[in-house]
Design a protein around this motif. Structure first.
Motif, mmCIF file in Angstrom:
data_model
loop_
_atom_site.group_PDB
_atom_site.id
_atom_site.type_symbol
_atom_site.label_atom_id
_atom_site.label_comp_id
_atom_site.label_asym_id
_atom_site.label_seq_id
_atom_site.Cartn_x
_atom_site.Cartn_y
_atom_site.Cartn_z
ATOM 1 N N GLU A 216 0.848 -1.185 0.000
ATOM 2 C CA GLU A 216 0.000 0.000 0.000
ATOM 3 C C GLU A 216 0.885 1.237 0.000
ATOM 4 N N ASN B 165 -2.673 -6.696 10.466
ATOM 5 C CA ASN B 165 -3.030 -5.315 10.137
ATOM 6 C C ASN B 165 -4.481 -5.205 9.687
ATOM 7 N N ARG C 79 -5.833 -3.008 7.804
ATOM 8 C CA ARG C 79 -5.875 -2.635 6.388
ATOM 9 C C ARG C 79 -5.788 -3.896 5.518
ATOM 10 N N THR C 80 -4.897 -4.802 5.919
ATOM 11 C CA THR C 80 -4.732 -6.049 5.172
ATOM 12 C C THR C 80 -6.037 -6.836 5.192
ATOM 13 N N GLU D 254 -9.055 -5.829 5.712
ATOM 14 C CA GLU D 254 -10.088 -5.142 4.945
ATOM 15 C C GLU D 254 -9.899 -5.383 3.432
#
Ligand code: ATP
Ligand code: MG
Lengths: 218, 252
Positions: free
Chosen positions: B214, B233, B235-236, B238
């Protein structure tokens, strides 16, 4: 003398002139291609200096009339000690002029080869010259055929300018004949027909070439 | 433990003011498949083209086996000929038929005889299931077939590593499978591969490693098992959730 008789009697001389016209055309178009391809490559891939030089050449020859180029070569150069025969001056002038136009056609064709194919070539480990030789040039030569056909036919007709520097092409022959028999109208009708036939044959031939080299599926 | 085929260390790349890669480091071992995921504009393509140095990196070092290929003294053409590349839009040579597309690198770069190149070409096209399309031109082939030709073209060079940049994302859904199947076979046969792809079914089937990128950095890296089940994480998690919804690949 009736028109058919007249036409028949002047045909040999006019065809002699057409042979010279064709010689001029073929040498000039060949010279134009041999110079035009490197100039186009220079404009696309060359260093800044080469680019400027090639662009300069193209602009000079496209930006000035062919007739002035021919006059400079034939009437101008002797003043600096270079004497050219009418035929040589015509060939050089038209060859250089055609090189400038052809360089632009070739450049367009080079630029329409997709960049992504070059990246694929480099990814295989090709050097730039190899990528140009094996990927760009073969496609460029095919893509350029239609505009190149136009150039050939223009050039054939532009060789009539060589009349102005006394090259013995078909118009010169016609003028010579009509100055003796005063039948300018008929003489030039015959010349027109000869041009037309030659152009039609050339176009047909070029169409055949285009379809012969067409890439299947495209 | 298998030897390391590719090692990337602290790779940086900027376009003008835009810093695209901000210090990427990872390794790929022989016979392993690494899948790279991440949203659009994150620098995945840039990372791949920096590896074979079609895009010159600004900073950082890359080794292919024992050779440091970011060393200015290395012969880049040699390096590139041993790293295969498969593109999103296939990038086939449009004036050459399938066989000649595969042969060109062999004859021009590797200086292999035309006869031998033909043998290799036919063998590789067979491998991707195109033995009946040897003489078809790219414009006469479907997207899936074109991509398989491009895989054959990469394979023919006997690369140490093949980079795939979204190899199926330009394909109609019904053609994706034929390409993924070829890639799965390749991975199983021991080819070392780095694949930018959001096909999570493929990742589950053959990936040894999944890298989530990212904004020019690697956010998280792990085995598919770890990434799908225990990623740390948010973000991962998601992103993985989003692409499994979109591209499928939920555990059957
Ligand atoms: N040649 C270039 N010149 C300038 N900017 C570039 C160039 N190539 C890529 N970029 C920029 O770098 C960033 C990363 O691009 P890149 O293609 O690597 O992303 P990506 O992760 O592959 O995205 P995608 O999933 O859309 O393929 C983008 O913002 C892009 O606009
Ligand atoms: Mg990309």
């Amino acid at each position: 003398m009736s028109f058919p008789e007249l036409a028949w009697s002047i045909l040999p001389k006019l065809l002699e002139g057409m042979v010279v016209t064709l010689e001029l055309t073929i040498i000039a178009i060949t010279m134009g291609a041999l110079l035009g391809i490197p100039i186009a490559l220079g404009r696309v891939y060359g260093s800044k200096l080469i680019y400027i030089f090639c662009t300069f050449f193209v602009e000079i020859f496209r930006g000035t009339p062919l007739l002035t180029q021919l006059f400079i070569l034939y009437f101008g150069l002797p003043s600096v000690g270079v004497m050219l025969s009418p035929f040589t001056a015509a060939v050089i002038g038209m060859g250089l002029n055609s090189a400038a136009y052809q360089a632009e056609y070739f450049r367009g064709a080079i630029q329409s080869v997709k960049e992504e194919q070059l990246i694929a070539a480099y990814s295989l480990g090709m050097k730039q010259v190899q990528a140009i030789r094996y990927v760009v040039l073969p496609q460029m030569l095919r893509l350029v055929i239609p505009s190149w056909s136009n150039e050939l036919i223009y050039l054939l007709k532009y060789t009539s300018m060589a009349y102005m520097i006394q090259a013995p092409e078909i118009i010169s022959q016609g003028r010579l004949i009509s100055s003796r028999n005063f039948r300018t109208f008929e003489v030039f009708i015959v010349i027109t027909v000869i041009y037309l036939v030659v152009v039609l044959i050339l176009s047909k031939f070029l169409d055949l070439m285009e379809s012969k080299f067409r890439i299947p599926g495209l | 433990m298998p030897k390391t085929v590719l090692k990337v260390e602290n790779l940086h790349k900027s376009y003008g003011n835009l810093e695209v890669l901000k210090g990427i480091s990872f390794q790929v071992r022989q016979g392993e498949t690494t899948v790279i995921i991440g949203s659009s504009g994150t620098g995945k393509s840039t990372l791949l083209t920096c590896i074979n140095q079609i895009t010159p990196p600004d900073k950082g070092r890359i080794w292919l086996e024992d050779i440091e290929i970011t060393d200015p003294k290395t012969d880049l053409n040699m390096v590139r000929s041993s790293i295969g590349m498969v593109f999103q839009h296939f990038n086939l040579f449009t004036h050459l038929n399938a066989l000649d597309n595969v042969r060109l690198g062999l004859t021009v770069v590797k200086k292999i005889s035309p006869e031998r190149a033909t043998e290799i070409g036919i063998e590789k096209l067979k491998l991707v299931g195109l033995e009946d399309k040897l003489h078809s031109y790219p414009a006469e082939l479907s997207g899936g077939q074109q991509q398989r030709v491009s895989i054959a073209r990469a394979l023919a060079m006997s690369p140490k590593l093949i980079l795939f940049d979204e190899p199926t994302s330009a394909l109609d859904p019904e053609l994706i499978g034929e390409v993924l199947n070829v890639m799965i076979e390749l991975a199983k046969s021991g080819m070392t591969m780095i694949v930018v792809s959001h096909e999570m079914g493929f990742a589950r089937a053959v990936a040894n490693d999944i890298i989530f990128m990212e904004n020019g950095v690697i956010v998280e890296e792990g085995t598919p098992e770890a990434m799908f089940n225990y990623c740390k994480n948010p973000r991962t998690r998601e992103f993985l959730h989003k692409i499994t919804e979109l591209y499928g690949g939920k555990k059957e």
